[in-house]
Design an enzyme around this catalytic site. Structure first.
Site, PDB file in Angstrom:
ATOM      1  N   LYS A 114       0.830  -1.209   0.000  1.00 59.69           N
ATOM      2  CA  LYS A 114       0.000   0.000   0.000  1.00 59.69           C
ATOM      3  C   LYS A 114       0.859   1.252   0.000  1.00 59.69           C
ATOM      4  CE  LYS A 114      -4.365  -1.452   2.099  1.00 59.69           C
ATOM      5  NZ  LYS A 114      -5.289  -1.201   3.201  1.00 59.69           N
ATOM      6  N   LYS A 197      -4.922  -9.482  -6.847  1.00 60.83           N
ATOM      7  CA  LYS A 197      -6.158  -9.651  -6.087  1.00 60.83           C
ATOM      8  C   LYS A 197      -7.219  -8.649  -6.538  1.00 60.83           C
ATOM      9  CE  LYS A 197      -6.776  -7.733  -2.131  1.00 60.83           C
ATOM     10  NZ  LYS A 197      -6.850  -7.209  -0.756  1.00 60.83           N
ATOM     11  N   LYS A 200     -11.335  -3.462  -4.034  1.00 56.27           N
ATOM     12  CA  LYS A 200     -12.367  -2.445  -4.196  1.00 56.27           C
ATOM     13  C   LYS A 200     -11.772  -1.066  -4.411  1.00 56.27           C
ATOM     14  CE  LYS A 200     -13.846  -2.892   0.614  1.00 56.27           C
ATOM     15  NZ  LYS A 200     -12.810  -2.415   1.497  1.00 56.27           N
TER      16      LYS A 200
HETATM   17  P1  AMP Z   1     -11.157  -5.177   2.506  1.00 61.27           P
HETATM   18  O1  AMP Z   1     -11.772  -4.993   1.167  1.00 61.27           O
HETATM   19  O2  AMP Z   1      -9.667  -5.073   2.440  1.00 61.27           O
HETATM   20  O3  AMP Z   1     -11.783  -4.342   3.578  1.00 61.27           O
HETATM   21  O4  AMP Z   1     -11.417  -6.693   2.879  1.00 61.27           O
HETATM   22  C1  AMP Z   1     -12.521  -7.163   3.623  1.00 61.27           C
HETATM   23  C2  AMP Z   1     -12.563  -8.668   3.631  1.00 61.27           C
HETATM   24  O5  AMP Z   1     -12.733  -9.191   2.310  1.00 61.27           O
HETATM   25  C3  AMP Z   1     -11.286  -9.325   4.169  1.00 61.27           C
HETATM   26  O6  AMP Z   1     -11.643 -10.481   4.918  1.00 61.27           O
HETATM   27  C4  AMP Z   1     -10.539  -9.713   2.935  1.00 61.27           C
HETATM   28  O7  AMP Z   1      -9.667 -10.797   3.135  1.00 61.27           O
HETATM   29  C5  AMP Z   1     -11.684 -10.094   2.008  1.00 61.27           C
HETATM   30  N1  AMP Z   1     -11.297  -9.879   0.596  1.00 61.27           N
HETATM   31  C6  AMP Z   1     -11.035  -8.670   0.015  1.00 61.27           C
HETATM   32  N2  AMP Z   1     -10.718  -8.830  -1.280  1.00 61.27           N
HETATM   33  C7  AMP Z   1     -10.772 -10.172  -1.525  1.00 61.27           C
HETATM   34  C8  AMP Z   1     -10.533 -10.975  -2.685  1.00 61.27           C
HETATM   35  N3  AMP Z   1     -10.185 -10.432  -3.846  1.00 61.27           N
HETATM   36  N4  AMP Z   1     -10.693 -12.312  -2.577  1.00 61.27           N
HETATM   37  C9  AMP Z   1     -11.060 -12.874  -1.393  1.00 61.27           C
HETATM   38  N5  AMP Z   1     -11.289 -12.165  -0.262  1.00 61.27           N
HETATM   39  C10 AMP Z   1     -11.147 -10.843  -0.322  1.00 61.27           C
END
Ligand code: AMP
Ligand code: TRP
Length: 337
Positions: A114, A197, A200
């Site tokens: 990041k 990956k 968002k």
């Molecule tokens: P975040 O978007 O970083 O707030 O992630 C929230 C949750 O979604 C966390 O448990 C991440 O591990 C999961 N997550 C986010 N992006 C992915 C992805 N591309 N594949 C699987 N899990 C994801």
């Protein structure tokens, strides 16, 4: 009956939730909510560790909470709340910061990624401390299991290290948490760049991520543009050259609950065009009831905010106890009652 296990997880209200968030995290929360004593939090204090827009933080926070419920979380089983509504999260984070080695934080791959990607000179100390706040989220509720996607594995290891160091220094205080990572779909990849990956916050291409609130036409268009390869062979593969097809199959498998052989047999002899359309259809049908429920919840004025207020009040009870215990053990003079 034994007590149900305490579970905690959260998503940041930054950007739009993707099918990666759903498949990697939220789906597990919903499918197993009756087994656990669970807290699901919208981690807004984490969302301010990178540049963000104050005007949209509230809207996004409410939106993520509504999506938790729309995806099927029920307040009968789960406590749904906003991190900043329970100030003990940031309070405990400070106490834990003081027993966390800089070396541990410097090793975090998400921090390295990041901070390297940020298009600004100013990298806030909050980005480095991010995993300590996450450890505080988890440890505050004496959490046993943390259902997350694969990218959070290292952060949960750190939460364990912090808990162990605290317990060793000040006496047994915290439960040592463990990650709960799904067998399928723990790492959904970007449709345009299947070796990274799905995220968002990636805004470079409109064909990178499928969002939970995307219209069916948009979902179809995104899958039709998904990067594949020239082998015309529909099989799971760990070969980076084949990451696109592997990702489409993984999404299909996770959402249809089949084994890998069943999925491969299903697509045997079919072309990539067919694969893309069929995966898009499964995603569209998964999202349809979620989007409908979301619209209903948002139309009911004040409903989400009431759920969040109730959730915060429940969470606060446990959080207050833990912080009082921590302060006592750390030797603080407690205020007279
Ligand atoms: P975040 O978007 O970083 O707030 O992630 C929230 C949750 O979604 C966390 O448990 C991440 O591990 C999961 N997550 C986010 N992006 C992915 C992805 N591309 N594949 C699987 N899990 C994801
Ligand atoms: N860091 C997590 C993510 O980006 C979000 C998060 C914050 C979290 N606190 C948490 C996840 C506590 C699980 C438990 O995915």
């Amino acid at each position: 009956m034994t007590n149900p296990k305490r579970v905690f997880s959260g998503v940041q209200p930054s950007g739009n939730l993707t099918i990666g968030n759903y498949i990697g995290a939220i789906r597990q929360w919903v499918e197993r909510q009756q087994e656990f004593d669970a807290c699901y939090c919208v981690v807004d204090a984490h969302a301010i560790t990178v540049p963000y827009e104050p005007q949209t933080l509230q809207t996004k926070t409410r939106e993520v909470a509504a999506l938790y419920l729309a995806a099927g979380l029920s307040t009968d089983y789960a406590t749904v709340f906003v991190q900043s509504h329970v100030p003990q999260h940031t309070e405990l984070a400070w106490y834990l910061t003081c027993i966390t080695s800089l070396g541990w934080l410097n090793r975090m791959t998400q921090f390295k990624d990041k901070s390297a990607r940020l298009e600004t000179e100013m990298i806030g100390a909050g980005l480095l401390n991010y995993p300590v706040l996450m450890a505080a989220d988890i440890l505050l509720y004496q959490t046993e299991l943390v259902p997350v996607g694969d990218d959070q594995r290292q952060h949960i290891e750190l939460a364990r290290d912090i808990a162990q160091r605290f317990n060793a220094t000040f006496g047994e205080t915290f439960t040592i948490p463990a990650a709960m990572i799904p067998l399928e779909g723990a790492r959904v990849m970007g449709l345009d760049t299947p070796t990274t990956k799905m995220s968002k916050s990636t805004t470079d291409s409109q064909y990178h991520a499928v969002y939970l609130l995307d219209e069916p036409d948009t979902v179809l268009k995104k899958f039709k543009r998904a990067v594949t390869d020239s082998l015309a062979d529909i099989r799971f593969s760990a070969d980076p050259e084949r990451a696109g097809v592997n990702n489409l199959l993984t999404i299909f498998q996770a959402l249809t609950h089949q084994n890998a052989e069943g999925v491969e047999a299903h697509f045997a002899g079919k072309g990539y065009g067919h694969l893309k359309t069929e995966v898009a259809e499964v995603v569209i049908e998964t999202l349809r009831p979620i989007q409908q429920h979301y619209a209903e919840l948002m139309a009911e004025g004040g409903y989400i905010d009431r759920v969040l207020a109730e959730g915060a009040a429940k969470a606060q009870v446990i959080a207050t106890q833990t912080v009082a215990d921590v302060k006592g053990r750390m030797g603080f003079l407690l205020p007279a009652l």
